[in-house]
Design an enzyme around this catalytic site. Structure first.
Site, PDB file in Angstrom:
ATOM      1  N   ASP A  62       0.958  -1.132  -0.178  1.00 39.59           N
ATOM      2  CA  ASP A  62      -0.048   0.012  -0.052  1.00 39.59           C
ATOM      3  C   ASP A  62       1.026   1.325  -0.038  1.00 39.59           C
ATOM      4  OD1 ASP A  62      -2.144   1.757  -0.043  1.00 39.59           O
ATOM      5  OD2 ASP A  62      -3.182   0.957   1.822  1.00 39.59           O
TER       6      ASP A  62
HETATM    7  C1  BGC Z   1      -4.845   3.416  -0.088  1.00 38.70           C
HETATM    8  C2  BGC Z   1      -4.939   2.562  -1.131  1.00 38.70           C
HETATM    9  C3  BGC Z   1      -4.970   3.295  -2.241  1.00 38.70           C
HETATM   10  C4  BGC Z   1      -3.506   4.000  -2.424  1.00 38.70           C
HETATM   11  C5  BGC Z   1      -3.191   4.691  -3.523  1.00 38.70           C
HETATM   12  C6  BGC Z   1      -3.614   4.288   0.062  1.00 38.70           C
HETATM   13  O1  BGC Z   1      -3.735   5.218   1.192  1.00 38.70           O
HETATM   14  O2  BGC Z   1      -5.080   2.839   1.125  1.00 38.70           O
HETATM   15  O3  BGC Z   1      -6.045   1.904  -1.204  1.00 38.70           O
HETATM   16  O4  BGC Z   1      -4.964   2.576  -3.398  1.00 38.70           O
HETATM   17  O5  BGC Z   1      -3.588   4.935  -1.378  1.00 38.70           O
HETATM   18  O6  BGC Z   1      -4.120   6.154  -3.371  1.00 38.70           O
END
Ligand code: BGC
Length: 825
Positions: free
Chosen positions: A231
């Site tokens: 993530d």
């Molecule tokens: C989120 C993800 C997301 C990523 C990119 C993170 O903070 O948890 O779900 O895909 O950011 O935006």
């Protein structure tokens, strides 16, 4: 074309290492020298959130590209329609292709552990089977046009509070049976090309660096062949992560090349245990095997996403994608009450009340948010149909406010005006819901209550006009007992850009509602199974309720526990009768080879056609292993014309009877009698047909009834009193967390932890400037404070500055200076 393995052989070590971390915010490196294109990824699960300059920003304003805003996942799941989910994935895939996006960062399939989770709107369900099957269909769709799906967030990312540092303490059986199962099902069914490891720790280890999660379970256990991404900002120790199964760190704003190169080249330095009396210091080495495996996986992803496809042209302007967004919304919205007022003959003369009727929230806040291409509010749709003079709108409340203050003239005026409109019109439709300050990614909700000003408006309106149709536009359950006096009620969730049109179709009967709840709407927050210990504190969150998540708890609790709307619930304008349940064998010998066939007839007893949902539950009737009273194990949505009957056939495979056996570390079947039930919801009173089968077991299982008492009979008052039983289930004592506010601080200390040090104050001020959020009451402020110091690198600050911040907070200025001068990164 050279084979992947040959291409890999031509790569230098540096090139291989470059594949292990992101290039800017949304791209995985390629190696153009040998024809391996980079892979462009993009959020998200409810529509394409394209970042034109490959930069890091959140919110719908961040994207300059118009794209379709589909219903949030929580709503789309209520369609229970696998074909529709596949069509959705395919259309989103085409849109991604047209924008040059290779992988879409979705679907989000974390299990909804508690309705307060601020991000539940991005997740499908509280049920792993349903979540896994929906995810598989969505993925089949995107991947059929050459766009990878990325399952997220693997795993146990069940809350937003302290999501980047919190430790989910969950017993092994629950982990596999509830929190990993949806991922496993989706991978079994269609092998998504990517998966995103979550921010949190699981039983003490960050998901991104968990060998047992990523290598033992995902890659070796499930034979997963795709790429594991982190993530965004979830990497704590990059070398450890890569060695233990993470493939690509995303994004990567510090150059990891030097660090990883050194780690790859170096031998393991083993600690001198015994000689110094100190803990051995292990320098993690990146094995050749892992580096080559990562190379192979990234190359495969690049190949898969760049394979030539003959695709139909995608054009936003032809309206097809928008119409699909309408279709998903109207197949998913849930009619929960209807005293006969619906459908309306016409919206002529209708009072349309509530800010959300004119200015809807298309999706939840955060990384899944998109502006939409052709959003149309319900109000606009009504005006389009009958003309401005024939619908009567009044705003009713200010969405940004929570409280109702009768001395506040503005608030009082809004209500008076709305009540006045309601009094003058024969029928009323009233929109209630949550604002971005109440429900968004990054923080959990503090309450399941709707804002007081909205509830007050409802009361006053209904006093004057009982013909009130209520629309609840939220990302998840809210307490709606007050709305019992309404004439009709529809749960629209965050419905995407087609929401207004979908609602219009349902209200006027052009569409017969067929959405069914993919999650329970409890009466009160304090009746949820994790009440009292959700979301835990900064350090840890205890999953004391074990497997009893969502409906598994309500149906299994002593005397069955009443809820506001059960899992599976949803009305229609049609009356369906389920009849004649037939099961292919009373004693199936081998479910692996021959799944059980379940047949049922559905009769539509009205003139109006509509879609019926067959829900097949499996209920163990005996056995030594504790299990939920019943679980959903098959479902099918079928359209039945007016006054017609259709036959539906579904299958129950071995999976439907399995539980996770911790002793063997695998899913096994306990032999014995099981009921096969057809339900209109999961609750006893809604089970309409039932048959019995006898299933052969894999082995004898001992009873743990005397040790794990509460798990054999889930208490009505939840699990918060039973720490000792929980620890038995867990198999270890819950660790005593250190006080995170006390020194020594580390890179994983949060900004909140150091906010009272001089450097902490500077950091908070800086964060306020960057985010523009100064109001401590704003939940995003809370979310900002809960960010670990390691994550400041996401804002362009280097690794060594992050380390120096920690040193300063620890009062070690010289060390800070040393790090600033000599540390790489
Ligand atoms: C989120 C993800 C997301 C990523 C990119 C993170 O903070 O948890 O779900 O895909 O950011 O935006």
């Amino acid at each position: 074309m050279a084979k992947r393995s040959e291409k890999a052989k031509r790569l230098t070590l540096s090139e291989k290492i470059r594949l292990m971390y992101g290039e800017k915010a949304w791209t995985i490196h390629g190696v153009p020298r040998i024809g391996i294109p980079p892979v462009r990824v993009s959020d998200g699960p409810s529509g394409l959130r394209y970042m034109p300059n490959d930069v890091m920003e959140v919110g719908s304003d961040a994207t300059t590209k118009d794209s379709i805003a589909y219903p949030c996942s929580a709503l789309a799941a209520c369609s229970f329609d696998l074909d529709l989910m596949e069509e959705y994935g395919r259309m989103l895939g085409l849109e991604c292709k047209s924008a040059g996006v290779d992988v879409v960062l979705g679907p989000g399939i974390n299990i909804k552990r508690n309705p307060l989770c601020g991000r539940n709107f991005e997740y499908y369900s509280e049920d792993p089977y349903l979540s896994g099957m929906l995810a598989a269909s969505f993925t089949k769709g995107t991947q059929s046009v050459g766009v990878g799906a990325c399952l997220k967030h693997f795993a146990c990312n069940s809350q937003e509070s302290y999501r980047m540092v919190n430790n989910s303490i969950v017993d092994e059986r629950t982990l596999h049976e509830i929190y990993l199962r949806a991922f496993q099902i989706a991978i079994d069914e269609c092998s998504p090309w990517a998966i995103m490891a979550s921010y949190n720790k699981i039983n003490g280890t960050y998901a991104c660096e968990s060998k047992s999660l990523l290598l033992d379970t995902l890659k070796n256990g499930w034979h997963y062949s795709g790429v594991v991404l982190s993530d965004w900002g979830a990497v704590n120790d990059p070398i450890l992560c890569h060695e233990n199964g993470l493939d690509v760190e995303m994004p990567c704003f510090v150059n990891r090349q030097g660090l990883l190169f050194l780690a790859a080249d170096r031998r393991v330095i083993v600690g001198k245990e015994g000689k110094t009396g100190k803990e051995p210091k292990t320098v993690h080495r990146l094995s050749k095997k892992r580096i080559n495996d990562i190379t192979d996986r990234v190359l495969r992803l690049s190949e898969r996403t760049h394979a030539p496809h003959k695709l139909p042209a995608f054009d936003l302007n032809d309206g097809k994608a928008h119409q699909l967004a309408v279709k998903i919304a109207e197949s998913s919205m849930i009619l929960t009450k209807n005293n006969g007022i619906l459908p309306l003959e016409s919206v002529k003369g209708l009072a349309v009340l509530g800010e959300l009727a004119a200015n809807p929230r298309l999706g939840g806040g955060g990384s899944s948010q998109v502006k939409g291409f052709a959003p149309k509010s319900f109000l606009q749709r009504c005006i389009e149909a009958v003309g401005e003079g024939n619908v009567h709108y009044s705003r009713g409340y200010d969405l940004a406010t929570r409280e109702f203050d009768s001395d506040d003239e503005n608030a009082a005026e809004l209500i008076v005006d709305a009540v006045d409109v309601a009094t003058r019109c024969p029928n009323v439709i009233l929109f209630l819901g949550t604002s971005p300050e109440q429900e968004s990614e990054g923080f959990d909700r503090l309450s399941l209550r709707l804002p007081d000003n909205q509830v007050e408006l409802y009361r006053r309106v209904v006093e004057r006009n009982p013909n009130a149709i209520v629309v609840i536009a939220t990302g998840g359950p809210v307490e709606v007992a007050f709305a019992e006096t309404s004439a009709a009620e529809i749960l629209s969730y965050f419905p995407g850009e087609g929401g207004g049109e979908a609602l219009y179709n349902i209200i006027t009967g052009a569409t017969n509602p067929s959405g069914h709840l993919a999650e329970t709407w409890p009466k009160r927050n304090y009746e949820t199974p994790s009440f009292g210990f959700y979301p835990g504190d900064q350090a840890q969150s205890l999953y004391r309720e074990g497997i009893y998540v969502g409906y598994r708890y309500y149906v299994s609790a002593e005397e069955e526990k009443a809820v506001r709307f059960p899992f599976g619930y949803g009305l229609s304008y049609t009356q369906f009768a389920f009849e004649n349940l037939r099961v292919s064998s009373k004693k199936p010998a081998n479910l692996e080879e021959t799944p059980l066939k379940v047949k049922v007839s559905i009769k539509n007893n009205t003139k109006v056609g509509g879609a019926a949902l067959v829900q097949v539950y499996v209920r163990p009737l005996e056995g030594n292993v504790f299990k939920a009273k019943r679980t959903l194990q098959a479902f099918k949505k079928v359209y039945v014309d007016g006054n017609r009957r259709v036959e539906v056939e579904l299958e129950l495979s071995r999976r439907a009877f399995e539980h996770y056996d911790t002793e063997s570390g695998s899913f096994l079947v306990e032999g014995g009698k099981y009921a096969i039930e057809i339900g209109q919801t999961c609750m006893d009173k809604d089970i309409v047909l039932s048959g019995e089968v006898e299933i052969p077991g894999d082995k004898e299982f001992p009873s743990l009834r005397t040790e794990l008492t509460v798990y054999y009979k889930p208490p009505k008052d939840g699990f918060w009193l039973y720490d000792d039983v929980y620890e038995k289930l867990l198999g270890y004592k819950v660790p005593f967390p250190d006080d995170p506010r006390a020194r020594p601080y580390t890179l994983n200390s949060t900004i909140e932890n150091i906010r009272n040090t001089w450097i902490g104050r500077i950091l908070v001020r800086r964060a306020q400037e960057v985010t523009g959020i100064e109001d401590e009451k704003n939940p995003l402020y809370r979310s900002m404070l809960q960010t670990p110091i390691r994550n400041v690198v996401m804002n362009g600050i280097s690794d060594k500055v992050a380390q120096a911040i920690v040193d300063c907070a620890n009062g070690r200025l010289i060390l800070a200076l040393w790090h600033l001068m000599f540390r790489k990164g």
